[in-house]
Scaffold this active site. Structure first.
Site, mmCIF file in Angstrom:
data_model
loop_
_atom_site.group_PDB
_atom_site.id
_atom_site.type_symbol
_atom_site.label_atom_id
_atom_site.label_comp_id
_atom_site.label_asym_id
_atom_site.label_seq_id
_atom_site.Cartn_x
_atom_site.Cartn_y
_atom_site.Cartn_z
ATOM 1 N N HIS A 1 15.066 61.282 37.878
ATOM 2 C CA HIS A 1 14.665 60.414 36.768
ATOM 3 C C HIS A 1 13.345 60.908 36.155
ATOM 4 O O HIS A 1 13.222 61.040 34.937
ATOM 5 C CB HIS A 1 14.506 58.963 37.225
ATOM 6 N N HIS B 1 11.845 62.314 32.046
ATOM 7 C CA HIS B 1 10.576 62.177 31.316
ATOM 8 C C HIS B 1 9.971 63.490 30.819
ATOM 9 O O HIS B 1 9.363 63.518 29.754
ATOM 10 C CB HIS B 1 9.525 61.500 32.210
ATOM 11 N N GLU C 1 11.098 54.447 28.235
ATOM 12 C CA GLU C 1 12.251 54.344 29.138
ATOM 13 C C GLU C 1 13.582 54.149 28.413
ATOM 14 O O GLU C 1 14.590 54.731 28.807
ATOM 15 C CB GLU C 1 12.055 53.204 30.148
ATOM 16 N N SER D 1 18.606 59.906 31.802
ATOM 17 C CA SER D 1 18.835 60.281 33.197
ATOM 18 C C SER D 1 19.974 59.480 33.826
ATOM 19 O O SER D 1 20.266 59.644 35.007
ATOM 20 C CB SER D 1 17.541 60.095 34.020
HETATM 21 FE FE FE Z 1 10.647 56.251 34.182
#
Ligand code: FE
Ligand code: PHE
Length: 287
Positions: free
Chosen positions: A129, A134, A175, A194
């Site tokens: 993730h 990111h 996010e 993700s």
């Molecule tokens: Fe995150």
């Protein structure tokens, strides 16, 4: 309070700023295989779904060499592109530690990877993730500035008792953000890119609302951490996001004082509506 001014002392073995060694040599063949499985699943899905800056970042970092990336290898390239770095941490870190890292262009990433029987769901962000989700966006200069500014804004929000509102901004952009493109909506939020299932749900499912980004409105909106989102906010561009957030948040927080929080599924007459969701998915789950 520790000597560094953080509210919570780090766990044993971690530095004062909660960082640890990535310990790249200690990952097992099974752990590298989990990365490869997740990597292949997502990269097969993302063309035509993920925003260009994300796909460009993925290429620039060469994350497809196979296996869990070694931060020592990614960091020189990331540093060259935007001055950012990835640092390893044991898991979630306290808010003040997190803000301090972001304000200094360091992204704290979980060191561990999920097990092979947890491909679709886990409670704490792991290295897939954090790094796959990111880090590609951090190669974009505009997004890189946004994330640093967010870290700087954190301390002030804490002083003003506005952390909950600031957290919503992170949630609905970093996010779970969507972005307009000439070809239609695209995903850039790490929680979506993700996730195999949410990569599809966020763009294709008729259930969630998809609404135009509006800073104060978004900061009034609750979010859920246990399932697919019921609302996604769409930014026109990364520059528009940065422009909206570089302003002084004094007046923004003052506006929040005068406004009530909004339930997740709320649609206001002032919203720019991309999709008026059916909310069928959330209702079916609620029983
Ligand atoms: Fe995150
Ligand atoms: N401009 C905000 C403030 O004055 C800080 C901030 C920037 C917050 C970018 C989030 C994102 O507090």
């Amino acid at each position: 309070m520790s000597a560094d001014g953080f509210t919570t002392a780090p766990p044993p073995g971690a530095a004062a700023d909660w960082t640890i060694d990535q310990g790249w040599n200690a990952y097992t063949a099974e752990e590298h295989a989990v990365w490869n499985t997740l990597y292949e699943r997502q990269t097969a899905l993302l063309p035509g779904r993920a925003a260009d800056p994300f796909l460009k970042g993925l290429d620039a970092l060469d994350l497809h060499r196979g296996g869990i990336p070694d931060f020592a290898r990614i960091n020189p390239e990331l540093q060259r592109l935007t001055g950012w770095q990835v640092v390893a941490v044991p898991g979630l870190v306290p808010e003040d530690v997190f803000f301090e890292h972001l304000a200094n262009r360091r992204f704290p990433a979980g060191q561990f990877i999920r097990r092979a029987d947890q491909l679709d769901y886990l409670q704490e962000p792991d290295i897939f993730h954090d790094v796959f989700g990111h880090v590609p966006m951090l190669t974009d200069p505009t997004f890189a500035d946004y994330m640093q500014a967010y870290g700087q804004g954190g301390r002030r929000a804490a002083e003003l008792g506005r952390l909950e509102n600031l957290a919503r901004l992170y949630w609905y952009t970093v996010e779970f953000g969507l972005m307009e493109s000439p070809q239609g909506l695209r995903i850039y939020g790490a929680g979506i890119v993700s996730s195999r299932t949410e990569s599809m749900f966020a763009l294709d499912d008729p259930s969630p609302n998809r609404l135009g980004f509006d800073l104060v409105r978004l900061m009034r909106t609750h979010y859920r951490i246990d399932d697919f989102q019921q609302v996604y906010f769409v930014i026109p561009s990364l520059q528009a996001l940065l422009d909206a957030t570089l302003q002084d948040f004094g007046p923004v927080y003052a506006a929040l004082d005068a406004a009530e929080d909004l339930a997740i599924e709320t649609v206001l007459p002032t919203d720019r509506v991309f999709t008026l969701g059916t909310q069928a998915y959330a209702r079916a789950k609620a029983g």
